[in-house]
Design a protein around this motif. Sequence first.
Motif, PDB file in Angstrom:
ATOM      1  N   ARG A 131     -37.541   4.251   4.460  1.00  0.00           N
ATOM      2  CA  ARG A 131     -36.669   3.617   3.468  1.00  0.00           C
ATOM      3  C   ARG A 131     -37.473   3.093   2.284  1.00  0.00           C
ATOM      4  O   ARG A 131     -37.037   3.176   1.132  1.00  0.00           O
ATOM      5  CB  ARG A 131     -35.888   2.465   4.121  1.00  0.00           C
ATOM      6  N   LYS A 132     -38.651   2.547   2.568  1.00  0.00           N
ATOM      7  CA  LYS A 132     -39.497   2.016   1.498  1.00  0.00           C
ATOM      8  C   LYS A 132     -39.952   3.135   0.573  1.00  0.00           C
ATOM      9  O   LYS A 132     -39.961   2.989  -0.653  1.00  0.00           O
ATOM     10  CB  LYS A 132     -40.709   1.303   2.104  1.00  0.00           C
ATOM     11  N   GLU A 133     -40.332   4.284   1.162  1.00  0.00           N
ATOM     12  CA  GLU A 133     -40.759   5.421   0.354  1.00  0.00           C
ATOM     13  C   GLU A 133     -39.611   5.936  -0.514  1.00  0.00           C
ATOM     14  O   GLU A 133     -39.802   6.308  -1.667  1.00  0.00           O
ATOM     15  CB  GLU A 133     -41.271   6.536   1.259  1.00  0.00           C
ATOM     16  N   ALA A 134     -38.390   5.946   0.060  1.00  0.00           N
ATOM     17  CA  ALA A 134     -37.232   6.409  -0.708  1.00  0.00           C
ATOM     18  C   ALA A 134     -36.958   5.488  -1.884  1.00  0.00           C
ATOM     19  O   ALA A 134     -36.633   5.932  -2.984  1.00  0.00           O
ATOM     20  CB  ALA A 134     -36.004   6.481   0.203  1.00  0.00           C
ATOM     21  N   THR A 135     -37.085   4.155  -1.645  1.00  0.00           N
ATOM     22  CA  THR A 135     -36.869   3.185  -2.719  1.00  0.00           C
ATOM     23  C   THR A 135     -37.909   3.357  -3.822  1.00  0.00           C
ATOM     24  O   THR A 135     -37.585   3.297  -5.012  1.00  0.00           O
ATOM     25  CB  THR A 135     -36.943   1.756  -2.160  1.00  0.00           C
ATOM     26  N   GLU A 136     -39.180   3.577  -3.430  1.00  0.00           N
ATOM     27  CA  GLU A 136     -40.245   3.773  -4.421  1.00  0.00           C
ATOM     28  C   GLU A 136     -39.983   5.030  -5.235  1.00  0.00           C
ATOM     29  O   GLU A 136     -40.225   5.066  -6.446  1.00  0.00           O
ATOM     30  CB  GLU A 136     -41.604   3.875  -3.711  1.00  0.00           C
ATOM     31  N   THR A 137     -39.489   6.092  -4.554  1.00  0.00           N
ATOM     32  CA  THR A 137     -39.203   7.338  -5.263  1.00  0.00           C
ATOM     33  C   THR A 137     -38.104   7.141  -6.292  1.00  0.00           C
ATOM     34  O   THR A 137     -38.192   7.603  -7.428  1.00  0.00           O
ATOM     35  CB  THR A 137     -38.782   8.431  -4.260  1.00  0.00           C
TER      36      THR A 137
END
Length: 286
Positions: A147-153
């Motif tokens: 989820r964190k990676e998706a938010t950063e993307t």
Amino acid sequence: MDVNVDHYNVLGLPSGEEGAKLSEKEISKAYRLKALELHPDKRPDDPQAQSNFQNLKTSYEILKDEKARKLFDELLQVKREQVHRKAQYDVKRRRMVSDLEEREWAANAPDPASKAREEEERIAKKLKEEIARIRAMFANKRASSSRKEATETRRESVANSGGGLNKEKVLKVSWEKSGEEYTAEKLKEVFAKFGEVEDVVIKSSRKKGSALVVMASKEAVVTASGNVCGHISNPLLVLPLQSTVAMEFPPRSMEPEPSSNLVGAGYQSFEESILKKLQKAAEKQK
């Protein structure tokens, strides 16, 4: 993993009472050495390499977890006692001199083997629960990381205007961290009255919160720009991300607004002064 697996042996460590005395540092050292030996990259021709390496990680997590390791040590203790009792039972049985004495002993004495099996099953059940807990914990960590990676993307996509994103449909929103906190859902609710909200990306620091709000139309951006909304104790300052939006829909007055020409440090000073005035006005109303 089978509860009958000796996790100490998997890591190449002594089991039993000697294994129970090992420190966490010794267990971690043994795991690192074994991991280098069993890593799939070093065993490309072994079809079981990935499975063996995963079993090694599971054994290490069980021995590293204080509660799981304690249950596993208890399970090993019960098994050792069971073997010892069985050996004693066989010796006694050989010493029996008659079938009558054997029947009387069996009828009156409790069955140690049955008790040992029950105890083993009880501890094995608890150990399975601990293994499931550890796996669930790591699954949650992986999900949180995704989820964190998706938010950063998404954040990079909005900030860099990737994928054909129209900057003229984006609002920059800021607020102080000391007052009412704003989430993406709360910001969507606030800006929904100006038009459809396509996305919200939070960008916060220690002292100040900010976000990029992607609206469905330029008209919604113009309507929301310059408005102060949100909670009275911590109002939001709303400005367009790209100033050309204000040029397409000029205000009634022909004189340009001071905020439309502010960039860089000037924009930041204006933003901070507006927020301070709004907070003072909110405090007087209390």
